[in-house]
Design an enzyme around this catalytic site. Structure first.
Site, mmCIF file in Angstrom:
data_model
loop_
_atom_site.group_PDB
_atom_site.id
_atom_site.type_symbol
_atom_site.label_atom_id
_atom_site.label_comp_id
_atom_site.label_asym_id
_atom_site.label_seq_id
_atom_site.Cartn_x
_atom_site.Cartn_y
_atom_site.Cartn_z
ATOM 1 N N SER A 52 0.847 -1.203 0.000
ATOM 2 C CA SER A 52 0.000 0.000 0.000
ATOM 3 C C SER A 52 0.874 1.242 0.000
ATOM 4 O O SER A 52 1.981 1.224 0.546
ATOM 5 C CB SER A 52 -0.886 0.027 1.242
ATOM 6 N N ASP A 53 0.392 2.323 -0.606
ATOM 7 C CA ASP A 53 1.060 3.594 -0.381
ATOM 8 C C ASP A 53 0.925 3.897 1.112
ATOM 9 O O ASP A 53 0.116 3.290 1.822
ATOM 10 C CB ASP A 53 0.470 4.715 -1.245
ATOM 11 N N TRP A 54 1.723 4.829 1.566
ATOM 12 C CA TRP A 54 1.862 5.048 3.017
ATOM 13 C C TRP A 54 0.562 5.580 3.630
ATOM 14 O O TRP A 54 0.180 6.722 3.422
ATOM 15 C CB TRP A 54 3.043 5.986 3.266
#
Ligand code: BGC
Length: 758
Positions: free
Chosen positions: A292-294
């Site tokens: 996942s992106d942050w």
């Protein structure tokens, strides 16, 4: 005063991530020596990565499996920023993310570093990282060898510092030219961007670190990026943004794909079954893991079952809650094993088990060489009236160098791609500057010095350009005026429009009025408008040119290097010509919309979702201008040279995978490299009344030399995505091919046809 009071409002949503990922300082001295060589039947190198992964999984407990699927939590990242007794000790090397390995099984740590345009900051094991030119600059080379060099260098520097995974590989298409992150990406064409990132990631992974493509998918603007719901139809997606990822994955075997913040057709990208399971894993055959992106994970079972494999950087969903979901059967053990398998098979495939870290000091000289090559090939000469360029060093007695801190450095793009400036920021931040995403960082590569070195006997004077009258006065008394202008762009915000900021248009106009030999050098993230274009004699687009940017600019201005870069994106005449003349804005919060940015943080953000319809459909970039009959300022594929190329002799060998061949001749007196481009317009039945780039070749030619270029066209690139059949289709009918030096300059054309099925 609280930190967030120091920030501009538009930066607030981005605050915490930047805080954690960009300024996290490594805690020196906590690290054990090299781990003992792992043992176990999975260390048999003759077995496939998949078999080896399964052998490891058979030995793992539930807790161990879960431990590989999430970061250490926000507190772990905070530990770098401000270590204290209450915060956990960590083996993280201090970049964007860390997942502890499992020593008893020999599973390596995942040390993740942002590395879109170079490793962003050195780990505890090294201080220097090479600031490469921007991704857009790399893309302007149209050179797969340059892309390989770019990826190999980043991979090498990651490995030198003990990192095991890159978070680079940004390839969101330039749909929105005001997007603050376009500089990280590779332009507006899916085939060009896909092939380049494929070459880059393959070379990066050959250095023994895991590569990553991001942000999957349709994350094309920063405004409201966490809450924008992109509405796009399947065909348009498959033939544009998703095709970029498809090509990048197939060409590189990249180990990771980062899902993006935004929603797509109603579901967050990181819990979007269509994007992750159906397209990425099933149709593209992606064997690696989705990270996942942050802070972009929003659920447990939904995300896991939709195809998300790793939550970063926290553990709010894929820590204890995922364990519970497995125990309750909401996420079957088979899916959990698949998640772990994807990570382990990738680690085996790139060699993380077999070749443990061989850390060493980063070699700056090697980095300079690559940075210079990319910058030289990536700069695009946009205008050269009356052969103003190249400058003849012998005939010039005085040069005015104006603006853009050209006395000390070159600009870089900001955000999580920001590479630390070696030796410090060349332009100290003004007092009270907030830093983080808004901070302007200038690399120490001085155009003034580089220009002086070319003309040691001339008077080369600098004017900051802040006082327009004095800049014009200096220009008036100089043989030549070189005006440097810039547009800073960064993750965390978009530019409000495509005009050069801070009155720089007026600066150029005044200097041009004072001196007919005015040359403009642009340091921009992407396209800008140029109201002064008719009044200057030359324009060089240098992008964010990296740590050897000044040297590359000077060698092009003085003709040591013949420019060969071509635009990977269209420069519009004005915002009115864009598919979306106005940047889509997140609407203001309603009561209850302001919520914590991430669990447990005091920072709040507007969580109001909003729709953004990509109603341009398939018409991304130049396809829009062609289909709508709009004249761009500079078209896709455009770029001048100091020599002239002619095209002749087009031949087409038809078939399912046709071959085109043609001759390119250097009709001038200087050696150079031409990017010969092949565009195809599909049969009427395809419903795409515009051409698409399908192939190209960079041809090096000595004066008067001619070469025959032969290119086999990939049938995939000639096909449409048929939604009803859920597959690619080569439409029967007449195909038109056009060949030339830009999308709007195609002297050769021909046709062939694909027969219908009997
Ligand atoms: C960015 C990613 C980046 C991550 C870690 C996010 O804000 O969107 O591109 O890799 O932070 O720094």
């Amino acid at each position: 005063m609280k930190i967030h009071h120091l920030l501009k409002p538009r930066l607030k949503t981005a605050l915490l991530i930047g805080f954690l990922t960009m300024y996290s300082l490594p805690v020196v001295g906590q690290f054990p020596g090299a781990p003992a060589a792992p043992k176990g039947p999975w260390m048999d190198k003759s077995l496939s990565p998949d078999k080896r992964a399964d052998l490891v999984i058979s030995q793992m407990t539930l807790e161990e499996k879960i431990s590989l699927l999430h970061g250490g939590g926000w507190a772990e990242l905070f530990a770098h920023f401000a270590p204290s007794a209450s915060r956990p000790a960590t083996k993280s090397l201090g970049n964007a993310g860390y997942i502890s390995g499992i020593p008893r099984l020999g599973i390596p740590d995942l040390q993740m570093a942002d590395a879109a345009v170079g490793v962003t900051h050195g780990s505890v094991f090294g201080r220097y990282c090479t600031a490469l030119p921007s991704g857009t600059s790399e893309a302007s080379s149209w050179d797969l060898e340059v892309a390989r060099a770019y990826g190999a260098l980043i991979g090498r520097e990651l490995r030198d510092q003990g990192y095991t995974m890159s978070l680079g590989g940004g390839i969101d298409l330039t749909r929105e030219p005001r997007n603050g992150r376009n500089f990280e990406y590779k332009g507006e064409d899916p085939i060009l961007a896909g092939k380049l990132v494929g070459a880059e990631m393959k070379a990066l992974q050959e250095q023994g670190v895991i590569g990553d493509l991001k942000h999957y998918a349709m994350n094309d603007q920063e405004n409201g990026r966490n809450y924008v719901n992109i509405k796009a139809d399947k065909r348009a997606m498959r033939e544009s943004d998703l095709l970029t990822f498809e090509i990048g994955i197939k060409e590189s075997g990249v180990g990771a794909v980062m899902c993006s913040y935004n929603l797509l057709n109603g579901d967050y990208a990181c819990e979007n079954n269509y994007l992750l399971n159906e397209v990425l894993k099933k149709d593209f055959g992606f064997q690696g893991f989705v990270v996942s992106d942050w802070g972009a994970t929003h659920s447990v079972a939904k995300a896991a079952m939709a195809g998300l494999d790793v939550e970063m950087p926290g553990n709010d969903h894929f820590g204890e809650p995922l364990k519970k979901a497995v125990e309750s059967g909401a996420v079957p053990m088979s899916r959990l094993d698949d998640m772990v398998h994807r990570i382990l098979r990738t680690e085996f495939a790139v060699g993380l088990f077999d070749n443990p870290s061989d850390r060493q000091e980063v070699d700056p000289e090697a980095g300079y060489e690559v940075a210079l090559r990319v910058a030289e090939e990536g700069m695009v000469l946009l205008k050269n009236a009356d052969r103003q360029l190249p400058l003849q060093s012998s005939g010039i007695t005085s040069i005015a160098v104006i603006g853009s801190h050209a006395d000390v450095g070159v600009l870089s793009g900001g955000g999580s791609a920001q590479v630390d400036a070696a030796g410090g920021n060349a332009v100290p931040a003004p007092p009270g500057a907030s830093g983080f995403f808004g901070m302007q960082v200038w690399h120490r590569s001085s155009p003034l010095q580089a220009i002086r070195a070319k003309v040691p006997n001339a008077k080369v004077e600098f004017n900051a350009g802040t006082d327009i009258a004095s800049a014009a006065a200096l220009a008036k008394t100089s043989d030549v005026a070189i005006v440097f202008v810039n547009q800073h762009t960064s993750e965390g915000s978009d530019v409000p429009n495509l005009s050069l900021p801070q009155n720089q248009d007026a600066l150029i106009s005044s200097v041009a009025a004072a001196n007919p030999h005015t040359i403009v050098v642009l340091e921009t993230g992407g396209a800008v408008t140029m109201p002064w274009i008719d009044h200057v004699s030359a324009v060089l687009e240098a992008w964010y040119p990296g740590i050897r940017g000044a040297q590359a600019i000077a060698s092009i201005l003085f003709g040591d290097m013949n420019p060969s870069g071509k635009l990977p994106l269209t420069f519009p005449k004005s915002e009115a010509d864009l598919p979306h003349p106005k940047l889509a804005q997140q609407p203001p919060p309603r009561p209850g919309d302001m919520k914590p940015l991430f669990p447990g943080t005091p920072f709040k953000q507007n969580t109001r979702q909003f729709d953004l319809e990509y109603d341009e459909g398939l018409k991304v970039g130049y396809k829009w201008y062609d289909a709508e009959g709009r004249q761009p300022l500079f078209p896709f594929g455009f770029g001048l040279s100091y020599t002239k190329y002619t095209y002749s002799g087009l031949k087409i060998a038809p078939g399912q995978a046709p071959t085109v061949s043609f001759d390119v001749k250097n009709a001038g007196t200087r050696a150079g490299a031409e990017v010969a481009q092949v565009y195809v317009t599909l049969p009427e039945g395809a419903g795409e009344p515009f051409k698409r780039l399908v192939a190209w070749e960079r041809v090096h030619l000595a004066p008067a030399e001619s070469k025959t270029v032969t290119l086999k066209l990939d049938p995939h690139y000639l096909s449409i995505f048929n939604v009803d059949k859920d597959g690619w289709e080569l439409v029967a009918g007449g195909y038109k091919v056009q060949v030339g030096g830009s999308s709007r300059d195609t002297p050769l054309s021909g046709t062939w046809s694909v027969p219908g099925r009997q």
